[in-house]
Structure formats: C-alpha cells, structure tokens
Design an enzyme around this catalytic site. Structure first.
Site, PDB file in Angstrom:
ATOM      1  N   SER A  94      -6.031  48.284  19.700  1.00  0.00           N
ATOM      2  CA  SER A  94      -5.622  48.415  21.096  1.00  0.00           C
ATOM      3  C   SER A  94      -4.319  47.653  21.276  1.00  0.00           C
ATOM      4  O   SER A  94      -3.254  48.177  21.073  1.00  0.00           O
ATOM      5  CB  SER A  94      -6.720  47.893  22.021  1.00  0.00           C
ATOM      6  OG  SER A  94      -6.319  48.022  23.360  1.00  0.00           O
ATOM      7  N   HIS A 247      -4.997  43.900   5.556  1.00  0.00           N
ATOM      8  CA  HIS A 247      -4.761  43.160   6.798  1.00  0.00           C
ATOM      9  C   HIS A 247      -6.051  42.961   7.591  1.00  0.00           C
ATOM     10  O   HIS A 247      -6.263  41.905   8.187  1.00  0.00           O
ATOM     11  CB  HIS A 247      -3.728  43.921   7.632  1.00  0.00           C
ATOM     12  CG  HIS A 247      -3.488  43.334   8.987  1.00  0.00           C
ATOM     13  ND1 HIS A 247      -3.027  42.052   9.163  1.00  0.00           N
ATOM     14  CD2 HIS A 247      -3.643  43.863  10.231  1.00  0.00           C
ATOM     15  CE1 HIS A 247      -2.912  41.803  10.468  1.00  0.00           C
ATOM     16  NE2 HIS A 247      -3.281  42.884  11.126  1.00  0.00           N
TER      17      HIS A 247
END
Length: 288
Positions: A94, A247
């Site tokens: 988001s 990541h």
C-alpha cells in the site's frame, strides 16, 4: 516425439510388463531398467498458486474507521495475551509502512510504544533507488487474468520467495476491474510519487533518535548507510542480517522472522503494559 505426445501415452502398470532378464553364468538376472520408476504426483499451476484462507493464520479481521474522515483500515488480529505487535505493511502493498512507524516513534506520538522494528528499510538505499522506481513499477505486470496468475508472477518474478506466504498475502493486494475483466493492484503506488522523498529523507536519523529499543532487520549489509553504520557501532540499536531472503523478510522466512521478534520482545522485557522493570510494580499491582 514431442512433449504433447508423451502426455497422451497411456499409463502402464510395471507388474503387467515382462521382466527383462539375461543369463549370467547360468543365473537369471533381472535388468535394472526392467521396471518404470515411480513418478511423484504433480500439481497444476492453478493448484500450486491457489489462494490460502487467512483464517489459518489469524483469529479474526475487522475494519478500523478513523473519526472525521473516510479512511478505513482493514486489520487482521491473532492472539489475546502479551504485548501488542502492530505490523504495518510496506510500500509494495500500500504505502506509509516502515517510514510511518519510524516517524511515529521519533515524534513520540504513541505514549504506549515500547519497541520499534524496521524491516529492510534504509534511507540511503531507498533514496538512491527513487530515480529508478517509476521504471521498476511500469515494468511489473499490471493486469492478471486470475488471482492464481498474480501469485505465480509474484513468486516467479522474485518479489516473494515463499509460495505459501504469497498465497496468503497477494490476494488482498488485488481488486477485480469489471471494465477490463481482470485483476489489478488495489494500491496505485506509482501515483504516490510526490510523497516518496518525504517517506525516506532523514529516516536514519529519525530511527536512531527514537527513544525506544530498536531492531533493524536487513536482507544484506550493503543496505546500511553511513548514519546507521555509525549508530550500529555505537550500540544504538540491534541489527540482524537475515540471509537468503529478499526484501520481504517477513514473508520469505516467516518462522525465523517470528523468532527474531519474540527474542527482541524478551530481550527488552517488553510486556503487555510496556517495558517491565524487575522489582517495579505497576499502579494496578500495588497493594492497597
């Protein structure tokens, strides 16, 4: 013979086939190639990347409405005891994740905050990557014919390395576009470019100044910038490099990630009401 022809061949029971034998000094010896080796069961692509229900990992979900605004946050909750571990999603899901947590901690905006964990977000690396972000975002697939294809792309593209985790997290990042008859990303991250620099500029100093125990989890030491390198040498925060992950450390190795969080909580004596100091009673525990 091509592969399609092979797929059409009928299954054969090895027991129905004659054993190939040869004579060896008067003895009858079976050939090592006489029987067909067992073939493990296979999964179709749609089965392998099918969504998993979040109920296997959380107890319930709820919508949190922000007063005097149209903002609604959808949260998943698990557990009823111990300190609250509030997890914020990252930019790929988001917006406003590690950066939001650091800014809140540095501003002392949350009096009950007892610890801060940042997952693979470093100012130096992030700032250097900003000039490439639009190109990266434009090169990723934007439309998917099914949720399964979106999960498959996330894994095969390398953004996630854990299929099971992807099957849980990816579906919630998508929405169905009736006009295009396909799935698209719920968050249009490329439209938030005006905020990117504000997310990361000064992030390392804000992290170091946060007046709570701090843990930085990294996928590689090359991500450290100068401020964090000095701060780590001075013992201002705990750092753990989690090898063999991308990541999204929390997704790639969720069990190891959970263990690191539990160790951080235990090491810093963080309880349901904050940092617990041995021998010090809280007001609710004091005798009348």
């Amino acid at each position: 013979m091509d592969l399609s022809t092979l797929a059409e061949l009928p299954e054969v029971n090895p027991e129905d086939q004659p054993q190939h034998q040869h004579q060896d000094g008067g003895r009858s010896v079976s050939s090592a190639f006489a029987s067909r080796p067992e073939r493990p069961p296979t999964q179709t692509s749609s089965q392998k990347y099918s969504p998993l229900d979040w109920l296997s990992y959380f107890d319930h979900e709820e919508d949190v409405c922000i007063p005097d605004s149209n903002d609604v946050f959808h949260v998943y909750v698990a557990g009823k005891e111990g300190p609250v571990v509030f997890c914020l999603h990252g930019g790929g899901y988001s917006g406003m994740g590690g950066s939001v947590a650091v800014h809140v901690a540095a501003k002392k905006a949350l009096p009950s905050l007892a610890g801060l964990v940042v997952v693979d977000v470093v100012e130096g690396t992030a700032m250097a990557s900003l000039i490439h972000m639009q190109k990266i975002l434009s090169s990723r697939m934007q439309h998917f014919p099914s949720i399964e294809k979106a999960i498959e792309w996330s894994v095969r593209g390398g953004s996630l390395r854990n299929i099971e985790s992807a099957r849980v997290s990816v579906p919630t990042t998508l929405k169905y576009d009736d006009s295009k008859k396909c799935y698209t990303y719920r968050a249009r991250l490329e439209e938030t470019e005006q905020y990117w620099r504000g997310w990361y500029e000064g992030l390392s100093d804000k992290f170091l100044s946060s007046p709570v125990p701090k843990l930085l989890l990294l996928a590689g030491t090359d991500r450290l910038d100068r401020s964090l390198t000095i701060g780590q040498m001075q013992g201002k925060f705990q750092m753990v490099v989690v090898r063999h992950t991308g990541h999204a450390i929390q997704e790639d190795v969720p069990d190891e990630f959970a263990t690191l969080i539990l160790n951080f909580i235990s090491r810093n004596r963080i309880g349901p009401h904050g940092v617990e100091i041995p021998g010090l009673l809280r007001p609710s525990q004091k005798k009348p």
